[in-house]
Design a protein around this motif. Structure first.
Motif, PDB file in Angstrom:
ATOM      1  N   UNK A 194       0.828  -1.213   0.000  1.00  0.00           N
ATOM      2  CA  UNK A 194       0.000   0.000   0.000  1.00  0.00           C
ATOM      3  C   UNK A 194       0.859   1.258   0.000  1.00  0.00           C
ATOM      4  N   UNK A 195       0.489   2.190  -0.856  1.00  0.00           N
ATOM      5  CA  UNK A 195       1.242   3.436  -0.989  1.00  0.00           C
ATOM      6  C   UNK A 195       2.318   3.383  -2.055  1.00  0.00           C
ATOM      7  N   UNK A 196       2.653   2.175  -2.512  1.00  0.00           N
ATOM      8  CA  UNK A 196       3.710   2.033  -3.519  1.00  0.00           C
ATOM      9  C   UNK A 196       3.151   2.317  -4.913  1.00  0.00           C
ATOM     10  N   UNK A 197       3.966   2.939  -5.736  1.00  0.00           N
ATOM     11  CA  UNK A 197       3.553   3.228  -7.110  1.00  0.00           C
ATOM     12  C   UNK A 197       3.860   2.049  -8.018  1.00  0.00           C
ATOM     13  N   UNK A 198       2.941   1.765  -8.930  1.00  0.00           N
ATOM     14  CA  UNK A 198       3.179   0.749  -9.936  1.00  0.00           C
ATOM     15  C   UNK A 198       4.077   1.332 -11.028  1.00  0.00           C
ATOM     16  N   UNK A 199       4.776   0.486 -11.770  1.00  0.00           N
ATOM     17  CA  UNK A 199       5.513   0.996 -12.934  1.00  0.00           C
ATOM     18  C   UNK A 199       4.550   1.692 -13.892  1.00  0.00           C
ATOM     19  N   UNK A 200       5.080   2.563 -14.745  1.00  0.00           N
ATOM     20  CA  UNK A 200       4.253   3.249 -15.722  1.00  0.00           C
ATOM     21  C   UNK A 200       3.685   2.295 -16.762  1.00  0.00           C
ATOM     22  N   UNK A 201       2.719   2.770 -17.533  1.00  0.00           N
ATOM     23  CA  UNK A 201       2.052   1.923 -18.533  1.00  0.00           C
ATOM     24  C   UNK A 201       3.043   1.345 -19.539  1.00  0.00           C
ATOM     25  N   UNK A 202       3.961   2.173 -20.026  1.00  0.00           N
ATOM     26  CA  UNK A 202       4.935   1.681 -21.000  1.00  0.00           C
ATOM     27  C   UNK A 202       5.812   0.592 -20.397  1.00  0.00           C
ATOM     28  N   UNK A 203       6.238   0.823 -19.151  1.00  0.00           N
ATOM     29  CA  UNK A 203       7.104  -0.145 -18.484  1.00  0.00           C
ATOM     30  C   UNK A 203       6.366  -1.469 -18.242  1.00  0.00           C
ATOM     31  N   UNK A 204       5.102  -1.380 -17.824  1.00  0.00           N
ATOM     32  CA  UNK A 204       4.310  -2.594 -17.604  1.00  0.00           C
ATOM     33  C   UNK A 204       4.075  -3.341 -18.919  1.00  0.00           C
ATOM     34  N   UNK A 205       3.816  -2.574 -19.983  1.00  0.00           N
ATOM     35  CA  UNK A 205       3.588  -3.193 -21.289  1.00  0.00           C
ATOM     36  C   UNK A 205       4.825  -3.957 -21.743  1.00  0.00           C
ATOM     37  N   UNK A 206       6.007  -3.374 -21.519  1.00  0.00           N
ATOM     38  CA  UNK A 206       7.257  -4.031 -21.889  1.00  0.00           C
ATOM     39  C   UNK A 206       7.522  -5.244 -20.999  1.00  0.00           C
ATOM     40  N   UNK A 207       7.311  -5.062 -19.710  1.00  0.00           N
ATOM     41  CA  UNK A 207       7.592  -6.121 -18.740  1.00  0.00           C
ATOM     42  C   UNK A 207       6.736  -7.357 -18.981  1.00  0.00           C
ATOM     43  N   UNK A 208       5.448  -7.156 -19.303  1.00  0.00           N
ATOM     44  CA  UNK A 208       4.526  -8.284 -19.465  1.00  0.00           C
ATOM     45  C   UNK A 208       4.273  -8.635 -20.932  1.00  0.00           C
ATOM     46  N   UNK A 209       4.942  -7.890 -21.821  1.00  0.00           N
ATOM     47  CA  UNK A 209       4.852  -8.140 -23.265  1.00  0.00           C
ATOM     48  C   UNK A 209       3.402  -8.077 -23.759  1.00  0.00           C
ATOM     49  N   UNK A 210       2.744  -6.978 -23.404  1.00  0.00           N
ATOM     50  CA  UNK A 210       1.366  -6.740 -23.829  1.00  0.00           C
ATOM     51  C   UNK A 210       1.275  -5.307 -24.345  1.00  0.00           C
ATOM     52  N   UNK A 211       0.114  -4.957 -24.880  1.00  0.00           N
ATOM     53  CA  UNK A 211      -0.078  -3.601 -25.395  1.00  0.00           C
ATOM     54  C   UNK A 211      -0.417  -2.632 -24.263  1.00  0.00           C
ATOM     55  N   UNK A 212      -0.252  -1.356 -24.534  1.00  0.00           N
ATOM     56  CA  UNK A 212      -0.619  -0.340 -23.544  1.00  0.00           C
ATOM     57  C   UNK A 212      -2.117  -0.376 -23.281  1.00  0.00           C
ATOM     58  N   UNK A 213      -2.904  -0.700 -24.298  1.00  0.00           N
ATOM     59  CA  UNK A 213      -4.360  -0.801 -24.118  1.00  0.00           C
ATOM     60  C   UNK A 213      -4.697  -1.903 -23.115  1.00  0.00           C
ATOM     61  N   UNK A 214      -3.984  -3.020 -23.214  1.00  0.00           N
ATOM     62  CA  UNK A 214      -4.189  -4.120 -22.271  1.00  0.00           C
ATOM     63  C   UNK A 214      -3.842  -3.684 -20.861  1.00  0.00           C
ATOM     64  N   UNK A 215      -2.724  -2.988 -20.729  1.00  0.00           N
ATOM     65  CA  UNK A 215      -2.314  -2.483 -19.415  1.00  0.00           C
ATOM     66  C   UNK A 215      -3.366  -1.539 -18.860  1.00  0.00           C
ATOM     67  N   UNK A 216      -3.825  -0.626 -19.697  1.00  0.00           N
ATOM     68  CA  UNK A 216      -4.803   0.362 -19.241  1.00  0.00           C
ATOM     69  C   UNK A 216      -6.091  -0.320 -18.783  1.00  0.00           C
ATOM     70  N   UNK A 217      -6.531  -1.336 -19.536  1.00  0.00           N
ATOM     71  CA  UNK A 217      -7.751  -2.069 -19.158  1.00  0.00           C
ATOM     72  C   UNK A 217      -7.576  -2.772 -17.812  1.00  0.00           C
ATOM     73  N   UNK A 218      -6.404  -3.390 -17.628  1.00  0.00           N
ATOM     74  CA  UNK A 218      -6.134  -4.102 -16.368  1.00  0.00           C
ATOM     75  C   UNK A 218      -6.129  -3.132 -15.193  1.00  0.00           C
ATOM     76  N   UNK A 219      -5.509  -1.977 -15.372  1.00  0.00           N
ATOM     77  CA  UNK A 219      -5.449  -0.993 -14.299  1.00  0.00           C
ATOM     78  C   UNK A 219      -6.839  -0.461 -13.949  1.00  0.00           C
ATOM     79  N   UNK A 220      -7.683  -0.300 -14.955  1.00  0.00           N
ATOM     80  CA  UNK A 220      -9.041   0.181 -14.708  1.00  0.00           C
ATOM     81  C   UNK A 220      -9.831  -0.826 -13.874  1.00  0.00           C
ATOM     82  N   UNK A 221      -9.640  -2.115 -14.158  1.00  0.00           N
ATOM     83  CA  UNK A 221     -10.333  -3.155 -13.379  1.00  0.00           C
ATOM     84  C   UNK A 221      -9.853  -3.133 -11.929  1.00  0.00           C
ATOM     85  N   UNK A 222      -8.554  -3.055 -11.745  1.00  0.00           N
ATOM     86  CA  UNK A 222      -7.989  -3.033 -10.388  1.00  0.00           C
ATOM     87  C   UNK A 222      -8.460  -1.798  -9.618  1.00  0.00           C
TER      88      UNK A 222
END
Length: 245
Positions: A27-55
């Motif tokens: 709690x209180x920790x920042x997640x990596x940015x969208x670009x970084x998450x997209x690279x890390x998990x090998x997905x698109x930024x749209x996928x990252x954005x959708x996942x973050x919206x659900x969370x």
């Protein structure tokens, strides 16, 4: 019929949720940015954005424009959400979490049993008894999966027998919470669950005889016995939390 494969977005959502619920992202920790998450998990930024919206919708993270998402404090998590409870069950659960689950069950389930004793119909009694028979068969066969199925069916049948639509609306969340606590308190050797079978039968008989106070007490005894079996939870601590003895 083949089960539908989870979408890329759903898979990423589950992976990020596991990191948050498991404490890797505090709690209180920042997640990596969208670009970084997209690279890390090998997905698109749209996928990252959708996942973050659900969370964010489930209270696990806070999303703000042009800023990195931040993990929310636990009291903001929507723990009545069935997916959140399911994800929680896939992580290493802390004893504090198990304690809070059992406190929640102690608050709700004894009074649910009392309400069932007052309001259960013949069909409700048949459903409760059928679930108890499943538990009894599973105990004799030492079938853990079948025992969990019968145990859950028993408690959900009690919930329906209250005929209280506010309680029933919590059914899915309570079911997931029950399954999560079952995994922490059920004996590894299912052949040792004879006492649990007897205790559930006592609840069934109290409900059949319309003995609300007895049903409440018998259900309380089931939960306290489950707490004792966990080995790491202490009845006195939980009852003190509830202001009881």
């Amino acid at each position: 019929m083949t089960a539908r494969k989870p979408s890329v977005s759903a898979t990423l959502t589950r992976q990020l949720a596991a990191r948050i619920l498991g404490g890797d992202l505090a709690p209180g920790e920042q997640l990596p940015g969208e670009n970084e998450l997209a690279t890390q998990y090998e997905v698109s930024r749209t996928t990252v954005r959708n996942a973050l919206q659900v969370l964010a919708a489930k209270g696990l993270i806070s999303v703000q424009a042009k800023r990195r998402s931040t993990v929310c404090e636990q009291d903001q998590w929507n723990c009545l959400d069935q997916e959140v409870i399911t994800w929680l069950g896939e992580t290493e659960i802390s004893q504090d979490t198990v304690k809070q689950l059992m406190v929640t069950r102690l608050i709700f389930e004894p009074d649910m049993a009392a309400l069932a004793a007052t309001h259960a119909s013949a069909a409700d009694l048949a459903a409760i008894e059928a679930a108890w028979i499943t538990m009894k068969q599973a105990q004799k066969q030492a079938d853990g999966a079948l025992f969990e199925k019968g145990d859950l069916a028993f408690h959900l049948a009690l919930l329906r027998a209250t005929h209280n639509f506010f309680l029933q609306s919590l059914g899915n969340a309570l079911a997931a919470a029950m399954m999560l606590s079952f995994k922490q308190t059920l004996e590894h050797d299912v052949s040792l669950t004879a006492l649990a079978v007897e205790q559930h039968q006592a609840v069934l008989e109290a409900i059949r005889l319309r003995q609300a106070d007895t049903a409440r007490q018998r259900m309380r005894e089931i939960l306290l016995a489950a707490i004792q079996k966990s080995g790491e939870l202490h009845q006195a601590d939980l009852l003190a939390t509830l202001g009881q003895r």
